[in-house]
Design a protein around this motif. Sequence first.
Motif, PDB file in Angstrom:
ATOM      1  N   ASN A  52       0.843  -1.186   0.000  1.00  0.00           N
ATOM      2  CA  ASN A  52       0.000   0.000   0.000  1.00  0.00           C
ATOM      3  C   ASN A  52       0.890   1.252   0.000  1.00  0.00           C
ATOM      4  N   ARG A  53       0.291   2.400  -0.134  1.00  0.00           N
ATOM      5  CA  ARG A  53       1.038   3.657  -0.226  1.00  0.00           C
ATOM      6  C   ARG A  53       1.900   3.900   1.010  1.00  0.00           C
ATOM      7  N   GLU A  54       1.388   3.539   2.193  1.00  0.00           N
ATOM      8  CA  GLU A  54       2.116   3.764   3.438  1.00  0.00           C
ATOM      9  C   GLU A  54       3.211   2.720   3.678  1.00  0.00           C
ATOM     10  N   GLU A  98      -5.773  -1.155 -10.852  1.00  0.00           N
ATOM     11  CA  GLU A  98      -4.697  -0.172 -10.904  1.00  0.00           C
ATOM     12  C   GLU A  98      -3.565  -0.577  -9.973  1.00  0.00           C
ATOM     13  N   GLU A 137       2.932  -0.896  -6.115  1.00  0.00           N
ATOM     14  CA  GLU A 137       2.063  -0.208  -5.158  1.00  0.00           C
ATOM     15  C   GLU A 137       0.645  -0.181  -5.701  1.00  0.00           C
ATOM     16  N   ALA A 138      -0.320  -0.364  -4.802  1.00  0.00           N
ATOM     17  CA  ALA A 138      -1.738  -0.288  -5.174  1.00  0.00           C
ATOM     18  C   ALA A 138      -2.511   0.329  -4.020  1.00  0.00           C
ATOM     19  N   ASP A 139      -3.657   0.885  -4.359  1.00  0.00           N
ATOM     20  CA  ASP A 139      -4.567   1.452  -3.366  1.00  0.00           C
ATOM     21  C   ASP A 139      -5.320   0.292  -2.718  1.00  0.00           C
ATOM     22  N   GLU A 140      -5.220   0.186  -1.407  1.00  0.00           N
ATOM     23  CA  GLU A 140      -5.822  -0.950  -0.728  1.00  0.00           C
ATOM     24  C   GLU A 140      -7.345  -0.896  -0.664  1.00  0.00           C
ATOM     25  N   THR A 141      -7.952   0.198  -1.144  1.00  0.00           N
ATOM     26  CA  THR A 141      -9.419   0.256  -1.153  1.00  0.00           C
ATOM     27  C   THR A 141     -10.000  -0.303  -2.459  1.00  0.00           C
ATOM     28  N   GLN A 142      -9.141  -0.687  -3.389  1.00  0.00           N
ATOM     29  CA  GLN A 142      -9.639  -1.280  -4.633  1.00  0.00           C
ATOM     30  C   GLN A 142     -10.338  -2.607  -4.354  1.00  0.00           C
ATOM     31  N   TRP A 156      -5.316  -7.919   1.920  1.00  0.00           N
ATOM     32  CA  TRP A 156      -4.250  -7.047   2.386  1.00  0.00           C
ATOM     33  C   TRP A 156      -3.939  -7.451   3.814  1.00  0.00           C
TER      34      TRP A 156
END
Length: 186
Positions: A52-54, A98, A137-142, A156
Amino acid sequence: MGIRQMLADYSPFNQQEEKDRELMLRYLDQFADLFGRENEFAHFTASSWVVNRERTKVLMVYHNIYRSWSWIGGHMDGETDFLATAIRETKEETGIEEVRPVSRELFSLEILSVDGHVKNGKQVGTHVHLNLTYLLEADETQRTSVKPDENSGVAWMGLDEALAKCSEPYMKLIYAKLNAKLKATQ
């Protein structure tokens, strides 16, 4: 850049990577086709460590054959673009739409043994994967979805949780290495 140059330019993170890189270079000299499954002894694969981004979580799949939570990846099947294969496999195996490379540079490499098994009704003999790994990296809300012929779960999880949920002893060492490399890049 060709595979030989990519391996020659790569700076190994530890002794495992140093040894595996040397073997990969030797296999390139010894075997004609390492980019397809036709080489039943060894062939190249590409994997991804999707964070994730963090950089606090990793995206894992529950692999049906290995019966373990696992990273994402697959066979080159004639392709020579490892990053593209890692991205394609990530989308196919998790359903996310994405994903982006944190870097276009190789993140890790490892030679992995694959026990003989049956896949899609066909016997696959014991062999090795010459694996190159990319940090994605991916957005974990996908929204995620399983790929039923390969996995039965997509989730995740925290970096340490991913190690704890993995039931393959050697892969725990690989995932610990990936986490250490991830922390070293922050």
